[in-house]
Write a protein that holds these residues in place. Structure first.
Motif, PDB file in Angstrom:
ATOM      1  N   PRO A  89       0.821  -1.222   0.000  1.00  0.00           N
ATOM      2  CA  PRO A  89       0.000   0.000   0.000  1.00  0.00           C
ATOM      3  C   PRO A  89       0.855   1.273   0.000  1.00  0.00           C
ATOM      4  O   PRO A  89       0.519   2.250  -0.678  1.00  0.00           O
ATOM      5  N   ASP A  90       1.958   1.271   0.746  1.00  0.00           N
ATOM      6  CA  ASP A  90       2.829   2.446   0.799  1.00  0.00           C
ATOM      7  C   ASP A  90       3.516   2.670  -0.544  1.00  0.00           C
ATOM      8  O   ASP A  90       3.683   3.815  -0.993  1.00  0.00           O
ATOM      9  N   SER A 120       0.344  -0.805 -14.059  1.00  0.00           N
ATOM     10  CA  SER A 120      -0.545   0.354 -14.014  1.00  0.00           C
ATOM     11  C   SER A 120      -1.228   0.537 -15.360  1.00  0.00           C
ATOM     12  O   SER A 120      -0.767   0.024 -16.387  1.00  0.00           O
ATOM     13  N   TRP A 177      -7.003  -2.513  -7.481  1.00  0.00           N
ATOM     14  CA  TRP A 177      -5.996  -2.201  -8.497  1.00  0.00           C
ATOM     15  C   TRP A 177      -6.700  -1.927  -9.812  1.00  0.00           C
ATOM     16  O   TRP A 177      -7.433  -2.758 -10.332  1.00  0.00           O
ATOM     17  N   LEU A 235       2.394   1.765  -3.565  1.00  0.00           N
ATOM     18  CA  LEU A 235       1.419   2.267  -4.535  1.00  0.00           C
ATOM     19  C   LEU A 235       1.099   3.728  -4.280  1.00  0.00           C
ATOM     20  O   LEU A 235       0.891   4.506  -5.216  1.00  0.00           O
ATOM     21  N   SER A 236       1.049   4.112  -3.019  1.00  0.00           N
ATOM     22  CA  SER A 236       0.784   5.506  -2.674  1.00  0.00           C
ATOM     23  C   SER A 236       1.939   6.415  -3.091  1.00  0.00           C
ATOM     24  O   SER A 236       1.727   7.513  -3.612  1.00  0.00           O
ATOM     25  N   ALA A 237       3.176   5.947  -2.882  1.00  0.00           N
ATOM     26  CA  ALA A 237       4.349   6.761  -3.197  1.00  0.00           C
ATOM     27  C   ALA A 237       4.449   7.073  -4.685  1.00  0.00           C
ATOM     28  O   ALA A 237       4.974   8.128  -5.074  1.00  0.00           O
ATOM     29  N   TYR A 238       3.935   6.160  -5.530  1.00  0.00           N
ATOM     30  CA  TYR A 238       4.050   6.346  -6.980  1.00  0.00           C
ATOM     31  C   TYR A 238       2.683   6.474  -7.651  1.00  0.00           C
ATOM     32  O   TYR A 238       2.530   6.116  -8.824  1.00  0.00           O
ATOM     33  N   ALA A 239       1.734   6.984  -6.927  1.00  0.00           N
ATOM     34  CA  ALA A 239       0.396   7.189  -7.487  1.00  0.00           C
ATOM     35  C   ALA A 239       0.472   8.081  -8.724  1.00  0.00           C
ATOM     36  O   ALA A 239       1.147   9.121  -8.729  1.00  0.00           O
TER      37      ALA A 239
END
Length: 396
Positions: free
Chosen positions: A191-192, A237, A217, A194-198
């Motif tokens: 989760p961290d 993505s 996802w 995915l958040s960092a590279y949103a």
């Protein structure tokens, strides 16, 4: 856990003296039976470097089938275990060909070597100085990437340091020595990450055991197998996949063959009684939820809508098939009588959808004949069915 390599070890092993020492140690058996004798011999000659030399040679031998260029590579035990198999990394690199890529968990560089073959700009980063030094050695020791410009830097995967790159990540799936399928328990936590590279183009390697249906996802989930064994799942993505594709199965072979299937393919199949053959789809197809799509491509159908076994009147080339010679109810006494009548000895038992322990059933049947057979035990509707089949083969 393996030997704890230091930066000094890497500098020695990667130098001319270290390479010569490794070649000498590689001439030893290094088996459990010769361990003490071999280690003592290496210690007499190389003293404090003995453990690093012996462990490196052992790791190279273990990695030989998984990592095709690893004859001159350096590893830690954990890094070797988690390293992506060469043919799987090569498949991912093909999809990223022509892009600038940043591997934010590069470790000892197994992905970087393949990315450097197809991508014009490649960056690798990690927090572990030892693994970064090993990655530099491995890139220079691989003929096809020696001299290629791959930038290596020490950086936290959760703190973006590049812009305009496709981000590749491989979070560690071991906690306290055990594998985990909990996304929050990965290192770094999924989760961290995915958040960092949103909003960025992102490819994240994950364990195939993740519960994809519970994973929020929006892109594609690719499940990859190699030589029949499911190796990984990869989250792609939306910007890195084809329109409308949310699931993909990639079936790879050491021969170089690649078979791909997506949920954009048709899944229209007929409902018919069992055919002459039962087909067990590749694990990547099953794990990706593409069994009906697989069946539609090859003119097959399902034994039961909720079971992954397929059936048909022929076996397409390369598929695993079992020729049905009889169908019975799941009654052990009747089953044993029929198997004894057929002189059954070696018995493979495949089970889906029915609570049967194959090993325990095989022991209870006590078969001592000469002919090999396969039992496919599965549920059709509400009832368990047993299909007696000849030994499986690949279709031709």
């Amino acid at each position: 856990m393996g030997y704890g390599f230091s930066r000094e070890d890497v500098d020695f092993l990667g130098g001319a003296a270290g390479r010569a020492a490794l070649a000498e140690v590689d001439g030893l058996e290094l088996t459990p039976a010769t361990h003490l004798r071999d280690l003592e011999q290496v210690r007499r000659r190389y003293d404090a470097s003995a453990a690093a030399l012996v462990d490196t040679v052992r790791l190279r031998r273990r990695a030989a089938r998984k990592l095709l260029d690893a004859r001159q590579w350096l590893f830690t035990d954990d890094a070797m275990q988690q390293a992506t198999p060469t043919l799987v990394a090569r498949q991912r690199a093909r999809r990223l060909a022509g892009r600038a890529v940043h591997d934010v968990t590069c470790s000892i560089g197994a992905e970087l070597v393949e990315l450097a073959r197809t991508c014009p700009s490649v960056i690798g980063s990690d927090l572990d100085d030892v693994r970064l030094a090993m990655a530099a050695n491995n890139l220079s020791a691989t003929p096809t990437t020696a001299g290629r410009a791959v930038l290596l830097l020490r950086a936290d995967a959760l703190r973006p340091v590049t812009v305009g790159t496709v981000v590749v990540a491989d979070p560690a799936r071991r906690t306290e020595g055990r594998r985990t399928n909990d996304p929050a328990a990965l290192q770094p936590p999924l989760p961290d990450l995915l958040s960092a590279y949103a909003g960025r183009d992102l490819a994240v390697k994950c364990a195939p055991g993740l519960d994809f249906d519970r994973l929020d996802w929006a892109g594609e989930i690719e499940v990859v197998s190699l030589d029949g064994a499911v190796r990984e799942a990869c989250l792609w993505s939306p910007g890195l996949t084809d329109t409308g594709v949310t699931r993909r199965a990639s079936v790879l072979s050491s021969s170089g063959a690649v078979f791909e299937l997506t949920d954009a393919d048709t899944d229209e199949i007929p409902e018919r009684p069992p055919g002459e053959w039962i087909i067990d789809p590749d694990g990547a197809v099953v794990r990706a939820g593409l069994v009906r799509h697989y069946a539609a491509r090859y003119g097959l159908w399902q034994l039961d809508p909720r079971i992954a076994y397929l059936t048909g009147d022929s076996v397409p080339a390369g598929m695993r098939g079992f020729r049905v010679i009889d169908r019975m109810e799941l009654r052990e006494k009747t089953l044993r009588k029929e198997l004894v009548r057929r002189d059954c000895g070696a018995l493979e038992i495949l089970v889906r959808g029915v609570d049967v322990d194959p090993d325990a059933l095989r022991q209870r049947l006590k078969l001592r004949g000469a002919q090999p057979y396969t039992l496919v035990i599965t549920r059709i509707g509400r009832a368990a069915s047993v299909f007696l089949c000849t030994a499986h083969r690949d279709g031709h």
